[in-house]
Design an enzyme around this catalytic site. Structure first.
Site, PDB file in Angstrom:
ATOM      1  N   HIS A  75     -56.212 -17.054 -28.514  1.00  0.00           N
ATOM      2  CA  HIS A  75     -56.023 -16.291 -27.272  1.00  0.00           C
ATOM      3  C   HIS A  75     -57.393 -15.985 -26.685  1.00  0.00           C
ATOM      4  O   HIS A  75     -58.217 -15.343 -27.336  1.00  0.00           O
ATOM      5  CB  HIS A  75     -55.259 -14.987 -27.542  1.00  0.00           C
ATOM      6  CG  HIS A  75     -53.802 -15.207 -27.785  1.00  0.00           C
ATOM      7  ND1 HIS A  75     -52.842 -14.254 -27.525  1.00  0.00           N
ATOM      8  CD2 HIS A  75     -53.132 -16.286 -28.243  1.00  0.00           C
ATOM      9  CE1 HIS A  75     -51.647 -14.741 -27.815  1.00  0.00           C
ATOM     10  NE2 HIS A  75     -51.797 -15.961 -28.269  1.00  0.00           N
ATOM     11  N   TYR A 204     -50.720  -4.892 -23.347  1.00  0.00           N
ATOM     12  CA  TYR A 204     -50.701  -3.484 -23.758  1.00  0.00           C
ATOM     13  C   TYR A 204     -50.367  -2.691 -22.500  1.00  0.00           C
ATOM     14  O   TYR A 204     -51.134  -2.717 -21.534  1.00  0.00           O
ATOM     15  CB  TYR A 204     -52.074  -3.042 -24.260  1.00  0.00           C
ATOM     16  CG  TYR A 204     -52.524  -3.682 -25.560  1.00  0.00           C
ATOM     17  CD1 TYR A 204     -53.037  -4.975 -25.592  1.00  0.00           C
ATOM     18  CD2 TYR A 204     -52.459  -2.988 -26.760  1.00  0.00           C
ATOM     19  CE1 TYR A 204     -53.463  -5.562 -26.779  1.00  0.00           C
ATOM     20  CE2 TYR A 204     -52.889  -3.565 -27.959  1.00  0.00           C
ATOM     21  CZ  TYR A 204     -53.381  -4.845 -27.961  1.00  0.00           C
ATOM     22  OH  TYR A 204     -53.803  -5.410 -29.145  1.00  0.00           O
ATOM     23  N   PRO A 296     -52.827   1.108 -34.846  1.00  0.00           N
ATOM     24  CA  PRO A 296     -52.800  -0.335 -34.583  1.00  0.00           C
ATOM     25  C   PRO A 296     -53.178  -0.756 -33.153  1.00  0.00           C
ATOM     26  O   PRO A 296     -53.223  -1.954 -32.868  1.00  0.00           O
ATOM     27  CB  PRO A 296     -51.346  -0.725 -34.882  1.00  0.00           C
ATOM     28  CG  PRO A 296     -50.580   0.539 -34.743  1.00  0.00           C
ATOM     29  CD  PRO A 296     -51.496   1.657 -35.094  1.00  0.00           C
ATOM     30  N   TYR A 394     -62.823  -5.899 -28.960  1.00  0.00           N
ATOM     31  CA  TYR A 394     -61.541  -6.516 -29.310  1.00  0.00           C
ATOM     32  C   TYR A 394     -61.752  -7.790 -30.137  1.00  0.00           C
ATOM     33  O   TYR A 394     -61.016  -8.051 -31.083  1.00  0.00           O
ATOM     34  CB  TYR A 394     -60.737  -6.834 -28.036  1.00  0.00           C
ATOM     35  CG  TYR A 394     -59.268  -7.075 -28.323  1.00  0.00           C
ATOM     36  CD1 TYR A 394     -58.383  -6.009 -28.479  1.00  0.00           C
ATOM     37  CD2 TYR A 394     -58.764  -8.368 -28.429  1.00  0.00           C
ATOM     38  CE1 TYR A 394     -57.042  -6.223 -28.752  1.00  0.00           C
ATOM     39  CE2 TYR A 394     -57.421  -8.592 -28.691  1.00  0.00           C
ATOM     40  CZ  TYR A 394     -56.561  -7.514 -28.848  1.00  0.00           C
ATOM     41  OH  TYR A 394     -55.228  -7.729 -29.124  1.00  0.00           O
TER      42      TYR A 394
END
Ligand code: RFL
Ligand code: PHB
Length: 402
Positions: A75, A204, A296, A394
């Site tokens: 990704h 998200y 998470p 990230y």
């Protein structure tokens, strides 16, 4: 009592223990794993799904990356939706070509277990009464029972890879460890389903009704989560109720495309930030969830466990291959630097993306905190530097240098 001997006794056959065992075995460093539950149980747990490049590199070094590269998906970006407005975090652009790998923890665990049995490396599943002895001395040993037989395992070092509820951390006397903790006033209700993912990248979503995450395991398997109160019970959520709520929280045009189906797994996980300092006691080293927990939201739990493993592995190589046992002393200090950076990111992402309006547990009232966090999110989403800061974390901060 049956006597056993190895260099490194590994407590726990989760991803931390299995990966450490595999890396060490490849370097000819003997290890034995002791696990509380059955192999089938270990192999079927549904957890994380996003791997940083550093984690991918370690799986390659361990020789267990073939299926990940064949079946996993790279990704190069993900989305954050803020009250319906979608922002793409271009990982490739903001990190100079870095990306993450979408490949489930369940698959990694199975690959590591297969590699371990192929090499006939020793693992004692379904062990009980696991006790770590004399960790502060040069001759530590582990005692345990399996099938009514008692064992004594002598070793040079003990790697405590037995997760948050394990025995390793508890072996460190209370007065010699400090535990830092934040329990969040909500949990995640997660559903796994054999339906095509709603989007080809993760989304998200922050919404007035609460946070939602659209994730995936493969082109035919989706993983979705919604924020729920900590008091919520999974039995109260039919599949239909879950899909209805998820649709309300995803951006409209995304929700319209959502394909629903029966859940294969449904569970609620609490959100927690937790760190134990130090991560070392004599010849005992805490690794992964045994030492720390992150919420998470940043996809960091498994990746942080992997960076601990990478560090301990390199120090053990120095110890055995370059005769530098003193190198082991730097483990806790080096690991904790990255642990706290990752804790900070996961806490920050959790704060920005969840709905805090009902929170009665914090000093700042929920409504005010909510306003602060909306401003924070808008600030970061509206400038390249903000997107870059999120992207860099990230894809994963650098692993400690040894
Ligand atoms: P694990 O995976 O908890 O493995 C520890 C192993 O130790 C065994 N054990 C013992 N063995 C011997 N003696 C004892 N006394 C023992 N006590 C326990 C356990 O049976 C187990 O096999 O820790 P490890 O290896 O450090 O790996 C960490 C990761 O599993 C964890 O960070 C992530 O899965 C966290 N996590 C998630 N992370 C993400 O990045 N994204 C996610 O979506 C995500 N979902 C999750 C999660 C963790 C969850 N937990 C811990 C309940 C969802 C859940 C439900
Ligand atoms: C998952 O797919 O389980 C997942 C992905 C990203 C997260 C958390 C969980 O941040």
């Amino acid at each position: 009592m049956q006597s056993l001997k190895t260099k490194v006794a590994i407590i726990g056959a989760g991803p931390s223990g299995l990966l450490l065992g595999q890396l060490l075995a490849k370097q000819g460093i003997d290890n034995i794993i002791i696990e509380r539950v059955s192999a089938d149980y270990v192999a079927s747990r549904i957890r994380a799904g996003i791997l940083e490049q550093g984690t991918v590199d370690l799986l390659e070094e361990a020789g267990v990356s073939e299926r990940m590269h064949a079946e996993g998906h790279v990704h190069t970006g993900f989305e954050i939706a803020h009250f319906g407005k979608r922002y793409r975090i271009d990982l490739d652009k903001y990190t100079g070509g870095k990306s993450v790998m979408c490949y489930g923890q369940t698959e990694i665990t199975q690959d590591l277990m297969a590699a371990r049995s192929e090499k006939a490396l020793v693992t004692y599943y379904e062990s009980s009464n696991v006790v770590l002895n004399d960790a502060k001395t040069d001759n530590p040993f582990v005692t345990f029972e399996q099938d009514g037989q008692q064992y004594k395992l002598e070793c040079d070092y003990i790697a405590g890879c037995d997760g948050f509820h394990g025995v390793s951390r508890q072996t460190i006397p209370k007065e010699q460890r400090t535990e830092f903790e934040r329990v969040y006033p909500f949990g995640w209700l997660g559903v796994l389903s054999d339906t095509p993912p709603v989007h080809d990248e993760l989304i998200y979503a922050k919404h007035e009704r609460g946070f939602a995450l659209a994730s995936m395991r493969s082109p035919t398997r989706s993983r979705y989560y919604i924020q729920v109160p900590t008091t919520e019970k999974v039995e109260n959520w039919s599949d239909d109720a879950f899909w209805d709520e998820l649709k309300k929280r995803l951006p409209g045009e995304v929700a319209e495309r959502l394909v629903t189906g029966p859940s294969i797994e449904k569970s609620i996980a609490p959100l927690r930030s937790f760190v134990c300092e130090p991560m070392q006691y004599g010849r005992l080293y805490l690794v992964g969830d045994a030492a720390h927990i992150v919420p998470p939201t940043g996809a960091k739990g498994l990746n942080l466990a992997a960076s601990d493993v990478g560090l301990l592995y390199k120090l053990l190589c120095k110890c055995y291959q370059q005769n530098q046992p003193q190198a082991m002393q730097s483990y806790s200090e080096l690991a904790l630097k990255r642990v706290w950076q990752t804790e900070r990111f996961s806490w920050w992402m959790s704060n920005m993306l969840h709905d805090y309006r009902d929170d009665k547990t914090s000093a700042t009232d929920g409504l005010t905190f909510e306003r602060f966090m909306n401003a924070e999110l808008e600030f970061y989403m509206s400038r390249d530097d903000g997107l870059r800061i999120i992207a860099e974390q990230y894809v994963g901060l650098p692993h400690p240098l040894v």
